[in-house]
Design a protein around this motif. Structure first.
Motif, PDB file in Angstrom:
ATOM      1  N   LEU A  35       0.562  -1.097  -0.341  1.00 53.59           N
ATOM      2  CA  LEU A  35      -0.327   0.111   0.111  1.00 53.59           C
ATOM      3  C   LEU A  35       0.735   1.139   0.382  1.00 53.59           C
ATOM      4  CD1 LEU A  35      -2.785  -1.456   2.951  1.00 53.59           C
ATOM      5  CD2 LEU A  35      -2.749  -0.972   0.173  1.00 53.59           C
ATOM      6  N   CYS A  36       0.448   2.248  -0.915  1.00 56.91           N
ATOM      7  CA  CYS A  36       0.868   3.426  -0.568  1.00 56.91           C
ATOM      8  C   CYS A  36       0.729   4.161   0.625  1.00 56.91           C
ATOM      9  CB  CYS A  36       0.848   4.538  -1.566  1.00 56.91           C
ATOM     10  SG  CYS A  36      -1.315   4.685  -1.750  1.00 56.91           S
ATOM     11  N   THR A  37       1.131   5.537   1.035  1.00 54.76           N
ATOM     12  CA  THR A  37       1.443   6.334   2.419  1.00 54.76           C
ATOM     13  C   THR A  37      -0.276   6.308   2.109  1.00 54.76           C
ATOM     14  OG1 THR A  37       3.565   7.359   2.292  1.00 54.76           O
ATOM     15  CG2 THR A  37       1.759   8.477   3.459  1.00 54.76           C
ATOM     16  N   LYS A  38      -1.386   6.896   1.495  1.00 54.98           N
ATOM     17  CA  LYS A  38      -2.601   7.151   1.913  1.00 54.98           C
ATOM     18  C   LYS A  38      -2.726   6.035   2.196  1.00 54.98           C
ATOM     19  CE  LYS A  38      -6.108   9.129  -0.233  1.00 54.98           C
ATOM     20  NZ  LYS A  38      -6.922   9.519  -2.705  1.00 54.98           N
ATOM     21  N   HIS A  39      -2.866   5.323   1.338  1.00 54.71           N
ATOM     22  CA  HIS A  39      -3.520   4.007   2.020  1.00 54.71           C
ATOM     23  C   HIS A  39      -3.718   3.545   3.072  1.00 54.71           C
ATOM     24  CE1 HIS A  39      -4.679   4.401  -2.524  1.00 54.71           C
ATOM     25  NE2 HIS A  39      -5.725   4.980  -1.603  1.00 54.71           N
ATOM     26  N   LEU A  40      -2.332   3.149   3.491  1.00 53.09           N
ATOM     27  CA  LEU A  40      -1.940   2.660   4.701  1.00 53.09           C
ATOM     28  C   LEU A  40      -2.407   3.528   5.639  1.00 53.09           C
ATOM     29  CD1 LEU A  40       0.086   0.108   6.029  1.00 53.09           C
ATOM     30  CD2 LEU A  40       1.547   1.367   5.084  1.00 53.09           C
ATOM     31  N   ALA A  41      -2.081   4.579   5.503  1.00 48.38           N
ATOM     32  CA  ALA A  41      -3.096   5.802   6.551  1.00 48.38           C
ATOM     33  C   ALA A  41      -3.935   5.504   6.742  1.00 48.38           C
ATOM     34  CB  ALA A  41      -2.252   6.552   6.526  1.00 48.38           C
ATOM     35  N   ARG A  42      -4.695   4.929   5.634  1.00 46.78           N
ATOM     36  CA  ARG A  42      -6.263   4.997   5.859  1.00 46.78           C
ATOM     37  C   ARG A  42      -6.760   3.397   6.901  1.00 46.78           C
ATOM     38  NH1 ARG A  42      -9.086   6.829  -0.028  1.00 46.78           N
ATOM     39  NH2 ARG A  42      -8.723   9.475   0.948  1.00 46.78           N
ATOM     40  N   ALA A  43      -5.642   2.275   6.288  1.00 44.98           N
ATOM     41  CA  ALA A  43      -6.577   1.396   6.342  1.00 44.98           C
ATOM     42  C   ALA A  43      -5.774   1.034   8.509  1.00 44.98           C
ATOM     43  CB  ALA A  43      -5.545   0.611   6.339  1.00 44.98           C
ATOM     44  N   ILE A  44      -5.007   2.284   8.817  1.00 47.30           N
ATOM     45  CA  ILE A  44      -4.590   2.343  10.103  1.00 47.30           C
ATOM     46  C   ILE A  44      -5.268   2.869  10.489  1.00 47.30           C
ATOM     47  CG2 ILE A  44      -2.495   3.425  12.030  1.00 47.30           C
ATOM     48  CD1 ILE A  44      -0.516   2.804   9.589  1.00 47.30           C
ATOM     49  N   THR A  45      -6.052   3.855  10.239  1.00 44.34           N
ATOM     50  CA  THR A  45      -6.843   4.910  10.621  1.00 44.34           C
ATOM     51  C   THR A  45      -8.085   3.391  11.669  1.00 44.34           C
ATOM     52  OG1 THR A  45      -6.240   6.519  10.154  1.00 44.34           O
ATOM     53  CG2 THR A  45      -8.632   6.446  10.833  1.00 44.34           C
ATOM     54  N   LEU A  46      -8.510   2.772  10.340  1.00 41.85           N
ATOM     55  CA  LEU A  46      -9.375   1.814  10.213  1.00 41.85           C
ATOM     56  C   LEU A  46      -9.654   0.769  11.804  1.00 41.85           C
ATOM     57  CD1 LEU A  46     -10.918   0.966   6.877  1.00 41.85           C
ATOM     58  CD2 LEU A  46     -12.195   2.513   8.399  1.00 41.85           C
ATOM     59  N   ILE A  47      -8.751   0.309  11.399  1.00 39.62           N
ATOM     60  CA  ILE A  47      -7.662  -0.852  12.629  1.00 39.62           C
ATOM     61  C   ILE A  47      -8.274  -0.300  14.028  1.00 39.62           C
ATOM     62  CG2 ILE A  47      -6.248  -1.807  13.200  1.00 39.62           C
ATOM     63  CD1 ILE A  47      -5.061  -2.439  10.504  1.00 39.62           C
ATOM     64  N   ARG A  48      -7.619   1.100  13.949  1.00 36.74           N
ATOM     65  CA  ARG A  48      -7.534   2.061  15.161  1.00 36.74           C
ATOM     66  C   ARG A  48      -9.118   1.806  15.225  1.00 36.74           C
ATOM     67  NH1 ARG A  48      -2.510   6.098  14.852  1.00 36.74           N
ATOM     68  NH2 ARG A  48      -1.111   4.985  15.084  1.00 36.74           N
ATOM     69  N   VAL A  49      -9.845   2.026  14.897  1.00 39.98           N
ATOM     70  CA  VAL A  49     -11.298   2.331  15.373  1.00 39.98           C
ATOM     71  C   VAL A  49     -12.084   0.974  15.275  1.00 39.98           C
ATOM     72  CG1 VAL A  49     -13.634   2.915  14.181  1.00 39.98           C
ATOM     73  CG2 VAL A  49     -11.267   4.179  13.557  1.00 39.98           C
ATOM     74  N   ALA A  50     -11.481   0.086  14.825  1.00 40.25           N
ATOM     75  CA  ALA A  50     -12.197  -1.273  14.702  1.00 40.25           C
ATOM     76  C   ALA A  50     -11.955  -2.011  16.167  1.00 40.25           C
ATOM     77  CB  ALA A  50     -11.887  -1.950  13.908  1.00 40.25           C
ATOM     78  N   THR A  51     -10.265  -1.556  16.577  1.00 39.95           N
ATOM     79  CA  THR A  51      -9.369  -2.170  18.223  1.00 39.95           C
ATOM     80  C   THR A  51     -10.450  -1.481  19.553  1.00 39.95           C
ATOM     81  OG1 THR A  51      -8.206  -2.757  17.193  1.00 39.95           O
ATOM     82  CG2 THR A  51      -7.841  -2.615  19.190  1.00 39.95           C
ATOM     83  N   ALA A  52     -10.664  -0.838  19.207  1.00 36.36           N
ATOM     84  CA  ALA A  52     -11.646   0.795  19.718  1.00 36.36           C
ATOM     85  C   ALA A  52     -12.575   0.342  20.812  1.00 36.36           C
ATOM     86  CB  ALA A  52     -11.600   2.025  19.845  1.00 36.36           C
ATOM     87  N   ARG A  53     -14.084  -0.494  19.396  1.00 35.43           N
ATOM     88  CA  ARG A  53     -15.075  -0.651  19.219  1.00 35.43           C
ATOM     89  C   ARG A  53     -15.095  -2.036  19.754  1.00 35.43           C
ATOM     90  NH1 ARG A  53     -16.890   0.315  13.722  1.00 35.43           N
ATOM     91  NH2 ARG A  53     -17.293   2.571  13.292  1.00 35.43           N
ATOM     92  N   SER A  54     -14.598  -3.015  19.138  1.00 32.00           N
ATOM     93  CA  SER A  54     -13.748  -3.871  20.291  1.00 32.00           C
ATOM     94  C   SER A  54     -13.918  -4.078  22.315  1.00 32.00           C
ATOM     95  CB  SER A  54     -13.113  -5.257  19.409  1.00 32.00           C
ATOM     96  OG  SER A  54     -11.456  -5.032  19.598  1.00 32.00           O
ATOM     97  N   ALA A  55     -12.836  -3.471  22.093  1.00 30.58           N
ATOM     98  CA  ALA A  55     -12.423  -2.633  23.700  1.00 30.58           C
ATOM     99  C   ALA A  55     -13.846  -2.376  25.000  1.00 30.58           C
ATOM    100  CB  ALA A  55     -11.171  -2.392  23.495  1.00 30.58           C
ATOM    101  N   LYS A  56     -14.478  -2.006  23.702  1.00 28.17           N
ATOM    102  CA  LYS A  56     -15.503  -1.472  24.652  1.00 28.17           C
ATOM    103  C   LYS A  56     -16.732  -2.627  25.506  1.00 28.17           C
ATOM    104  CE  LYS A  56     -16.262   2.689  22.671  1.00 28.17           C
ATOM    105  NZ  LYS A  56     -16.936   4.039  22.036  1.00 28.17           N
TER     106      LYS A  56
END
Length: 56
Positions: A35-56
């Motif tokens: 992945l390029c920088t732009k799409h890697l950043a988007r993937a990392i953001t989505l992973i962080r959001v999903a991880t935060a949701r599952s931790a609740k």
């Protein structure tokens, strides 16, 4: 930086909604995720959001 005569530039594998491939260079050409920088950043953001949701 790759030499234009010997090395190929590995491109991002992200496919846009209109079925066009992203043409930016991959962050880590030898990596498992291409992945390029732009799409890697988007993937990392989505992973962080999903991880935060599952931790609740």
């Amino acid at each position: 930086m790759p030499s234009p005569t010997t090395d190929r530039v590995v491109r991002c594998r992200y496919k846009r909604r209109n079925d066009e491939m992203c043409t930016a260079a991959a962050v880590e050409p030898d990596g498992d995720v291409l992945l390029c920088t732009k799409h890697l950043a988007r993937a990392i953001t989505l992973i962080r959001v999903a991880t935060a949701r599952s931790a609740k």
